[in-house]
Scaffold this active site. Structure first.
Site, PDB file in Angstrom:
ATOM      1  N   GLU A  82      81.866 119.621  95.416  1.00 10.44           N
ATOM      2  CA  GLU A  82      80.889 119.818  94.743  1.00 10.44           C
ATOM      3  C   GLU A  82      79.905 118.518  94.824  1.00 10.44           C
ATOM      4  O   GLU A  82      78.849 118.697  95.044  1.00 10.44           O
ATOM      5  CB  GLU A  82      80.844 120.270  93.499  1.00 10.44           C
ATOM      6  N   CYS A 114      82.042 118.284  87.248  1.00  7.77           N
ATOM      7  CA  CYS A 114      81.200 118.939  88.494  1.00  7.77           C
ATOM      8  C   CYS A 114      80.100 119.891  87.872  1.00  7.77           C
ATOM      9  O   CYS A 114      78.941 120.044  88.706  1.00  7.77           O
ATOM     10  CB  CYS A 114      82.146 119.495  89.518  1.00  7.77           C
ATOM     11  N   LEU A 234     113.468 112.542 106.330  1.00  9.76           N
ATOM     12  CA  LEU A 234     112.540 113.263 105.614  1.00  9.76           C
ATOM     13  C   LEU A 234     111.076 113.005 105.645  1.00  9.76           C
ATOM     14  O   LEU A 234     110.382 113.143 104.589  1.00  9.76           O
ATOM     15  CB  LEU A 234     113.082 113.551 104.039  1.00  9.76           C
ATOM     16  N   ARG A 237     106.705 113.885 111.117  1.00 10.96           N
ATOM     17  CA  ARG A 237     106.769 113.184 112.502  1.00 10.96           C
ATOM     18  C   ARG A 237     106.101 114.611 113.418  1.00 10.96           C
ATOM     19  O   ARG A 237     106.626 115.580 112.790  1.00 10.96           O
ATOM     20  CB  ARG A 237     107.956 112.561 112.803  1.00 10.96           C
TER      21      ARG A 237
END
Length: 419
Positions: A82, A114, A234, A237
């Protein structure tokens, strides 16, 4: 603006569902209007940078129907959607309508509320897709706006927004990370051949898509058997790329090894915490010397209760720990078979993503799930098929449990949620 889709007159497509497929909406609500579709598309661009905050989009439309501002959630501590949209709109926000994919926040964290910013900017109407289940918001943002004379409509695009935000909504409602179980298997449900070889069951397109799943997650989880056998890195890529890909995540995912007895030595890619952080979750029975080696390598070590029957690490506590202490919204569980089986058995698998290759490995191959299985078809736990996506020679199936055996717990925010 970051992630801008181009000409203001062009409304982007809605982003992928949490499993990445075109799953049908399962939340009631009015269909999205063009500005809400645009807001949803902007929200999708923020997914890999906003966690543990929700990925939100906002589009501001002036009284004449022209888009005057739009935005998406920045990295934690940065502006919310926002605020980005209001900055672009400037004085043109006065008397305008703001379309937001989630209820504007009503509390002060690292940034201001917001809801107050929308009021101060002179927004006349807010169209919100969903109420935010975070207990610090939970209707307060909408209430603030209404109390200040702003017209508020809730529910436009609710189904699409709920699909896009499913991991966040689940984490806030249950206090657990949204668990996505990822498998890559042959047509007959085998993850490796009889000799243990598994590279590569699937082709390059499926592997790139799996890396996109990692990029969408804040943690990648494996059991000790997978860590010992595969010595995985892990890391993210080989992303698919293209116009619809948001790119690499803002920060690398937490690599999580569940090692109840401390069997895994602190060596190999997982011990290199310079490329990505590593968390080892063990039990009181874990080998103290080996766990000290992980700490010396820069990894974090945490102790959790044992799993059912004293086997492994309690999967429910792991998911709660990831959400509570590490700001994880979505945890991608990559194996092995026993870990996948324990989550399924416990009713903790929120989404399953299965990459199926056109191979047959036979009965000597290794099964996808390490569970005994039901005694009859009637006792089998049903799954709901959400989407089927061809990826080169392979197919991706997205599924979810057809019913849950555990009630959702009370909503609670993650420790690192940064408004």
């Amino acid at each position: 603006m970051p992630g801008d889709t181009g000409d203001p007159g062009e409304v982007g497509e809605v982003g992928e569902t949490p499993g990445g497929g075109a799953a049908a909406s399962r939340v009631a609500g009015d269909p999205p209007t063009d500005p809400m579709r645009r807001a949803l598309a902007r929200a999708a661009t923020a997914r890999r940078r906003s966690a543990p905050n929700p990925w939100v989009g906002c589009v501001i439309v002036g009284p004449d129907g022209v888009v005057v501002g739009e935005g998406a959630t920045a990295v934690p501590g940065g502006p919310h959607a926002e605020i980005e949209a209001l900055r672009e709109a400037g004085e043109r926000a006065r008397g305008a309508t703001a379309y937001v994919t989630l209820e504007p926040c009503a509390h002060r964290g690292r940034t201001g509320p917001c809801a107050g910013a929308l009021v101060d900017a002179g927004i006349a109407r807010v169209v919100s897709a969903l109420e935010d289940p975070d207990p610090r918001v939970a209707g307060r943002g909408h209430g603030w706006l209404r109390a200040e004379g702003v017209e508020v409509d809730v529910g436009v695009g609710a189904g699409e927004a709920a699909d896009l935000l499913a991991p966040y909504l689940h984490q806030r409602r249950t206090g657990r990370a949204f668990a996505v179980l990822k498998t890559a298997a042959s047509l007959d449900g085998r993850t490796a051949a009889a000799d243990g070889s598994s590279r590569w069951i699937t082709g390059p397109d499926a592997r790139a898509d799996a890396h996109a799943l990692r990029a969408d997650s804040q943690a990648v989880v494996v059991g000790s058997g997978t860590a010992l056998a595969d010595r995985p890195s892990l890391t993210v890529r080989d992303l698919p790329g293209g116009a619809d890909d948001p790119g690499p995540p803002a920060r690398p995912a937490l690599r999580v090894v569940l090692d109840a007895r401390g069997r895994v030595p602190a060596e190999g890619p997982l011990s290199d915490t310079g490329i990505a952080p590593t968390l080892v979750v063990t039990t009181e029975a874990g080998d103290a010397r080996r766990l000290d080696e992980w700490r010396a390598a820069g990894a974090t070590v945490e102790v959790a209760p044992p799993g059912p029957g004293g086997v492994g690490v309690d999967p429910a506590e792991v998911l709660a720990l990831l959400a509570r202490d590490h700001g994880v919204v979505q945890a991608l569980v990559e194996g092995g078979a026993r870990l996948h089986g324990s989550l399924l058995t416990a009713g903790l698998a929120d989404r399953l993503v299965a990459y199926v290759a056109p191979l047959v490995l036979g009965e000597r191959g290794r099964a996808v799930f390490g569970v005994p299985g039901p005694d009859s078809i009637e006792a089998a736990r049903p799954l709901r098929l959400l989407s089927v996506v061809p990826l080169g020679r392979d197919v991706r199936l997205d599924l979810e449990p057809d019913s849950r055996e555990h009630p959702d717990g009370p909503p609670r925010p993650g420790r690192e949620e940064a408004a």
